[in-house]
Design an enzyme around this catalytic site. Structure first.
Site, short mmCIF file in Angstrom:
data_model
loop_
_atom_site.label_atom_id
_atom_site.label_comp_id
_atom_site.label_asym_id
_atom_site.label_seq_id
_atom_site.Cartn_x
_atom_site.Cartn_y
_atom_site.Cartn_z
N ARG A 1 0.84 -1.21 0.00
CA ARG A 1 0.00 0.00 0.00
C ARG A 1 0.87 1.25 0.00
NH1 ARG A 1 -4.51 0.57 4.65
NH2 ARG A 1 -2.71 1.12 5.90
N LYS B 1 -2.61 6.85 0.97
CA LYS B 1 -2.47 7.21 2.39
C LYS B 1 -1.44 8.33 2.45
CE LYS B 1 -2.33 4.87 6.86
NZ LYS B 1 -3.52 5.49 7.42
N GLU C 1 -16.18 6.16 5.49
CA GLU C 1 -15.42 5.53 6.58
C GLU C 1 -15.32 6.54 7.71
OE1 GLU C 1 -11.31 4.93 5.37
OE2 GLU C 1 -11.37 6.73 4.14
#
Ligand code: PXG
Length: 286
Positions: A52, A151, A184
């Site tokens: 990721r 991220k 989220e």
């Protein structure tokens, strides 16, 4: 000995661990990061976190100046040096030092920082009684602007939502996407249980693809619980039988009230408790 922080291949005591004010991570939030957990000295799903991180970096044209193997070794070495078994690891790669201008090409050396620390968990009562959260008015980033799958060090919209939660007396807040669907929470993914089926928003709802989220979906399938990644609205939240959040730091945390409305019977539900027990076994053994 104080905690040692890895900065560009060197270990520096926590008190003097610093980065230049000309670093574009500081000036512009120009960088990417990972937050990971270690259990018994081993990082949970390190490979997935590194994948990721590399995807996030690639998406912002940032070339990580280490191989994945070298990064994994550096993470493990930092944990060992600090003798941390059950802990938290923050891995950060920034664009590096540049000028006050936006030009990323003037940043020639990305900065790599690895911070390991003891884990600061939510109080046990949150896990036993469940959390109360609110829906924030701050929307999650539009995926066509800055995709939440990256991220990145730009967490401002999540921070604003978290402040809204704090103002309402909540430690987490639900964020909707640009379509008004459930995305989220500010630092956790969300799950609902409805008629025995586990529901969670799909990646294209504009969410971070949580590593805990993945693990929980696998555990549910193994437990014979059907899982559906499907667009959800606040209506689905309010009529759910159960609700819980997942994240590397929080693990699995029940939610019993959303926007002042009790979810189900207002107590952590059976599927939430069963998945929490399975997650504990997965991470810590019996
Ligand atoms: N969504 C977002 C927006 C996150 O930042 C998660 C979901 C959960 O993903 P993982 O891979 O951890 O299961 C995160 C986690 C915090 C904090 O203090 C949370 C995160 C990063 C840093 C701090 O709550 N990310």
């Amino acid at each position: 000995m104080s905690l040692q922080v890895y900065i560009n291949g060197h270990y520096v005591p926590k008190e003097s661990a610093s980065i230049s004010v000309f670093d574009h991570g500081f000036l512009f939030g120009d960088g990417v990061f990972e937050g990971m957990r270690s259990y018994g000295g081993r990082v949970f799903r390190l490979e997935q976190h590194l994948r990721r991180l590399w995807d996030s970096a690639r998406s912002i044209y940032l070339e990580i100046p280490l191989s994945r193997e070298a990064m994994a070794a550096a993470v493990n070495a930092t944990l060992q040096l600090n003798r941390i078994d059950d802990g938290y690891v923050r891995l950060i790669v920034t664009r590096g030092q540049g000028t006050l201008g936006l030009d990323a090409h003037l940043c020639t050396q990305p900065a790599v920082v690895i911070i390991t620390d003891h884990i600061a968990l939510y109080p046990a009562e949150f896990y036993e009684q469940g959390l109360e959260i609110i829906t924030a008015s701050t929307l999650r980033n539009h995926p066509a602007a800055l995709n939440p799958r990256i991220k990145s060090l730009n967490y401002l919209n999540n921070i604003l939502a978290k402040i809204e939660g704090h103002h309402a007396g909540c430690v987490e807040a639900l964020m909707l996407n640009h379509k008004g669907e459930v995305a989220e929470c500010t630092g956790d993914n969300i799950f609902l249980v409805r008629a025995g089926t586990l529901l969670t928003p799909p990646t294209d709802a504009g969410i971070l693809e949580g590593i805990t989220r993945d693990a929980v979906m696998e555990l549910a399938v193994a437990a014979g619980v059907a899982v559906r990644e499907i667009a959800l609205t606040r209506h689905d939240v309010y009529v759910a039988d159960e609700c819980f959040l997942t994240g590397s730091a929080a693990e699995i945390i029940p939610v019993v009230k959303v926007d002042q409305r009790p979810i189900g019977d207002g107590r952590p539900g059976p599927i939430t408790r069963d998945l929490s027990a399975r997650f504990r076994t997965l991470t810590r053994g019996r």
